[in-house]
Design a protein around this motif. Structure first.
Motif, PDB file in Angstrom:
ATOM      1  N   GLN A   8       1.536 -11.603 -10.310  1.00  0.00           N
ATOM      2  CA  GLN A   8       2.845 -11.235  -9.762  1.00  0.00           C
ATOM      3  C   GLN A   8       3.957 -11.327 -10.808  1.00  0.00           C
ATOM      4  O   GLN A   8       4.882 -10.519 -10.811  1.00  0.00           O
ATOM      5  CB  GLN A   8       3.193 -12.147  -8.571  1.00  0.00           C
ATOM      6  CG  GLN A   8       2.313 -11.972  -7.364  1.00  0.00           C
ATOM      7  CD  GLN A   8       0.967 -12.642  -7.530  1.00  0.00           C
ATOM      8  OE1 GLN A   8       0.888 -13.722  -8.126  1.00  0.00           O
ATOM      9  NE2 GLN A   8      -0.089 -12.024  -7.019  1.00  0.00           N
ATOM     10  N   ALA A   9       3.884 -12.301 -11.694  1.00  0.00           N
ATOM     11  CA  ALA A   9       4.929 -12.452 -12.703  1.00  0.00           C
ATOM     12  C   ALA A   9       4.957 -11.258 -13.653  1.00  0.00           C
ATOM     13  O   ALA A   9       6.028 -10.724 -13.975  1.00  0.00           O
ATOM     14  CB  ALA A   9       4.718 -13.748 -13.484  1.00  0.00           C
ATOM     15  N   VAL A  10       3.793 -10.832 -14.107  1.00  0.00           N
ATOM     16  CA  VAL A  10       3.725  -9.664 -15.008  1.00  0.00           C
ATOM     17  C   VAL A  10       4.181  -8.406 -14.283  1.00  0.00           C
ATOM     18  O   VAL A  10       4.913  -7.578 -14.838  1.00  0.00           O
ATOM     19  CB  VAL A  10       2.289  -9.498 -15.548  1.00  0.00           C
ATOM     20  CG1 VAL A  10       2.178  -8.208 -16.368  1.00  0.00           C
ATOM     21  CG2 VAL A  10       1.911 -10.697 -16.407  1.00  0.00           C
ATOM     22  N   ALA A  11       3.765  -8.257 -13.025  1.00  0.00           N
ATOM     23  CA  ALA A  11       4.167  -7.087 -12.248  1.00  0.00           C
ATOM     24  C   ALA A  11       5.673  -7.064 -12.041  1.00  0.00           C
ATOM     25  O   ALA A  11       6.305  -5.993 -12.083  1.00  0.00           O
ATOM     26  CB  ALA A  11       3.442  -7.089 -10.901  1.00  0.00           C
ATOM     27  N   GLN A  48      10.759  -1.995  -8.042  1.00  0.00           N
ATOM     28  CA  GLN A  48       9.744  -1.692  -7.033  1.00  0.00           C
ATOM     29  C   GLN A  48       9.215  -2.951  -6.366  1.00  0.00           C
ATOM     30  O   GLN A  48       9.035  -3.000  -5.146  1.00  0.00           O
ATOM     31  CB  GLN A  48       8.583  -0.921  -7.672  1.00  0.00           C
ATOM     32  CG  GLN A  48       8.928   0.498  -8.077  1.00  0.00           C
ATOM     33  CD  GLN A  48       9.355   0.567  -9.532  1.00  0.00           C
ATOM     34  OE1 GLN A  48      10.009  -0.360 -10.044  1.00  0.00           O
ATOM     35  NE2 GLN A  48       9.022   1.670 -10.198  1.00  0.00           N
ATOM     36  N   VAL A  49       8.943  -3.974  -7.167  1.00  0.00           N
ATOM     37  CA  VAL A  49       8.384  -5.203  -6.606  1.00  0.00           C
ATOM     38  C   VAL A  49       9.385  -5.887  -5.678  1.00  0.00           C
ATOM     39  O   VAL A  49       9.054  -6.273  -4.545  1.00  0.00           O
ATOM     40  CB  VAL A  49       7.947  -6.160  -7.726  1.00  0.00           C
ATOM     41  CG1 VAL A  49       7.564  -7.527  -7.143  1.00  0.00           C
ATOM     42  CG2 VAL A  49       6.770  -5.584  -8.505  1.00  0.00           C
ATOM     43  N   VAL A  72      11.871  -5.851   1.551  1.00  0.00           N
ATOM     44  CA  VAL A  72      11.884  -5.077   2.789  1.00  0.00           C
ATOM     45  C   VAL A  72      10.765  -5.538   3.721  1.00  0.00           C
ATOM     46  O   VAL A  72      10.959  -5.677   4.938  1.00  0.00           O
ATOM     47  CB  VAL A  72      11.742  -3.573   2.482  1.00  0.00           C
ATOM     48  CG1 VAL A  72      11.491  -2.781   3.764  1.00  0.00           C
ATOM     49  CG2 VAL A  72      12.992  -3.062   1.786  1.00  0.00           C
ATOM     50  N   ALA A  73       9.579  -5.806   3.159  1.00  0.00           N
ATOM     51  CA  ALA A  73       8.458  -6.246   3.987  1.00  0.00           C
ATOM     52  C   ALA A  73       8.773  -7.566   4.672  1.00  0.00           C
ATOM     53  O   ALA A  73       8.465  -7.752   5.861  1.00  0.00           O
ATOM     54  CB  ALA A  73       7.198  -6.381   3.132  1.00  0.00           C
ATOM     55  N   MET A  74       9.407  -8.504   3.952  1.00  0.00           N
ATOM     56  CA  MET A  74       9.728  -9.800   4.542  1.00  0.00           C
ATOM     57  C   MET A  74      10.792  -9.679   5.623  1.00  0.00           C
ATOM     58  O   MET A  74      10.703 -10.332   6.667  1.00  0.00           O
ATOM     59  CB  MET A  74      10.184 -10.760   3.447  1.00  0.00           C
ATOM     60  CG  MET A  74       9.072 -11.258   2.559  1.00  0.00           C
ATOM     61  SD  MET A  74       9.638 -12.493   1.377  1.00  0.00           S
ATOM     62  CE  MET A  74       8.062 -13.134   0.780  1.00  0.00           C
ATOM     63  N   ALA A 116       0.826  -1.213   0.000  1.00  0.00           N
ATOM     64  CA  ALA A 116       0.000   0.000   0.000  1.00  0.00           C
ATOM     65  C   ALA A 116       0.860   1.263   0.000  1.00  0.00           C
ATOM     66  O   ALA A 116       0.593   2.212  -0.748  1.00  0.00           O
ATOM     67  CB  ALA A 116      -0.928  -0.016   1.212  1.00  0.00           C
ATOM     68  N   LEU A 117       1.908   1.283   0.824  1.00  0.00           N
ATOM     69  CA  LEU A 117       2.787   2.451   0.881  1.00  0.00           C
ATOM     70  C   LEU A 117       3.546   2.640  -0.426  1.00  0.00           C
ATOM     71  O   LEU A 117       3.724   3.765  -0.907  1.00  0.00           O
ATOM     72  CB  LEU A 117       3.762   2.313   2.052  1.00  0.00           C
ATOM     73  CG  LEU A 117       3.164   2.436   3.458  1.00  0.00           C
ATOM     74  CD1 LEU A 117       4.215   2.146   4.520  1.00  0.00           C
ATOM     75  CD2 LEU A 117       2.575   3.838   3.666  1.00  0.00           C
ATOM     76  N   SER A 118       4.021   1.541  -1.015  1.00  0.00           N
ATOM     77  CA  SER A 118       4.737   1.648  -2.282  1.00  0.00           C
ATOM     78  C   SER A 118       3.824   2.137  -3.400  1.00  0.00           C
ATOM     79  O   SER A 118       4.255   2.848  -4.310  1.00  0.00           O
ATOM     80  CB  SER A 118       5.332   0.287  -2.666  1.00  0.00           C
ATOM     81  OG  SER A 118       6.332  -0.097  -1.743  1.00  0.00           O
ATOM     82  N   GLY A 119       2.571   1.730  -3.352  1.00  0.00           N
ATOM     83  CA  GLY A 119       1.624   2.210  -4.354  1.00  0.00           C
ATOM     84  C   GLY A 119       1.421   3.711  -4.276  1.00  0.00           C
ATOM     85  O   GLY A 119       1.267   4.387  -5.303  1.00  0.00           O
ATOM     86  N   LEU A 120       1.442   4.247  -3.044  1.00  0.00           N
ATOM     87  CA  LEU A 120       1.244   5.684  -2.869  1.00  0.00           C
ATOM     88  C   LEU A 120       2.526   6.474  -3.112  1.00  0.00           C
ATOM     89  O   LEU A 120       2.508   7.529  -3.761  1.00  0.00           O
ATOM     90  CB  LEU A 120       0.733   5.960  -1.447  1.00  0.00           C
ATOM     91  CG  LEU A 120      -0.662   5.407  -1.103  1.00  0.00           C
ATOM     92  CD1 LEU A 120      -0.963   5.625   0.371  1.00  0.00           C
ATOM     93  CD2 LEU A 120      -1.729   6.075  -1.969  1.00  0.00           C
ATOM     94  N   ALA A 121       3.639   5.989  -2.578  1.00  0.00           N
ATOM     95  CA  ALA A 121       4.872   6.768  -2.631  1.00  0.00           C
ATOM     96  C   ALA A 121       5.785   6.425  -3.800  1.00  0.00           C
ATOM     97  O   ALA A 121       6.659   7.220  -4.158  1.00  0.00           O
ATOM     98  CB  ALA A 121       5.642   6.572  -1.312  1.00  0.00           C
TER      99      ALA A 121
END
Length: 247
Positions: free
Chosen positions: A77-80, A87-88, A94-96, A60-65
């Motif tokens: 997830q593969a396409v992203a 970014q992914v 970092v989250a893990m 959520a934070l990465s989507g905003l910032a």
């Protein structure tokens, strides 16, 4: 099981919170008999519990910032990953890592510190036998000299060779994982060895003796008042002086 470095690192990150939790639990709790399936279940449950909130917040934070396409990441997830690899990878990585650190920190609070609980922190049968909330006696190196004003714990143990050992508890070990290898130190013990033939048992006095748990058939304990302790020490001293005078 992953065979190349990158999937292996990802695998460790995925189960990292569970590994951190189990590691702290094993170091701070009494050993438990757990099946492999139960351990795997613990790893999975703890990892999911910690990963979900941190991954959700990070995305959520990465989507905003950072303009991360959160909808694409959730849908495919593969396409992203191909569209926004930096970014992914940074967001998920970092989250893990934060989830692992959080699992470690929560486990440290969940399982009390050994220093905070004292040396003998878990309620084993061994600990219960000698837990009378009394100050253990401090004994002079030169042998019995009289009452030091403190209570004590009287121990009687029958060993595997039928010897009987009686004395005052000096100290004992009872750390998690040492079951079967624990020991007690007795102050001013008297060892009565089995009689041979029709003779009387042989009694030997020592200033201290260490008895390993593996040699004990059974053991009993009795709390002693300072007066009873003084009487016991006086009896030992009188018997010792009598034997020395008879030589």
């Amino acid at each position: 099981m992953p065979t190349s470095p990158l999937p292996f690192v990802l695998f460790l990150l995925v189960i990292g919170p569970g590994l951190a939790w189990v590691r702290v639990r094993e170091r701070r709790s009494p050993p438990r008999s757990r099946s492999t399936l139960r351990e795997l279940a613990d790893l999975a449950v703890v990892s999911v519990v910690f990963h979900l909130p941190f991954l959700t917040a990070a995305i959520a934070l990465s989507g905003l910032a950072w303009h991360l396409n959160t909808g694409l990441l959730i849908a495919d997830q593969a396409v992203a990953l191909r569209a926004q690899p930096v970014q992914v990878l940074v967001t998920v990585g970092v989250a893990m890592i934060v989830a692992i650190a959080a699992a470690w920190g929560v486990a440290l609070r969940w399982f009390p510190s050994p220093e905070g609980q004292g040396e003998h922190r878990h309620r084993s049968d061994w600990f219960t036998l000698v837990d009378y909330d009394v100050d253990l006696p401090v004994t002079p190196a030169g042998g019995p000299t009289g009452d030091d004003g403190r209570p004590a714990i009287f121990i009687k143990a029958v060993l595997e060779d039928e010897s009987v050992v009686e004395g005052l508890l000096g100290s004992f070990t009872d750390e998690p994982g040492t079951e079967g290898r624990r020991g007690v130190v007795l102050d001013y013990p008297v060892v009565s060895r089995p009689a041979e033939g029709d003779g009387s048992p042989t009694e030997v006095e020592f200033n201290k003796i260490v008895i390993n748990e593996s040699r004990i058939r059974w053991m009993a304990s009795v709390p002693m008042s300072s007066t009873a302790k003084a009487d016991y020490l006086d009896m030992l001293m009188a018997a010792r002086e009598k034997r020395m005078g008879a030589r």
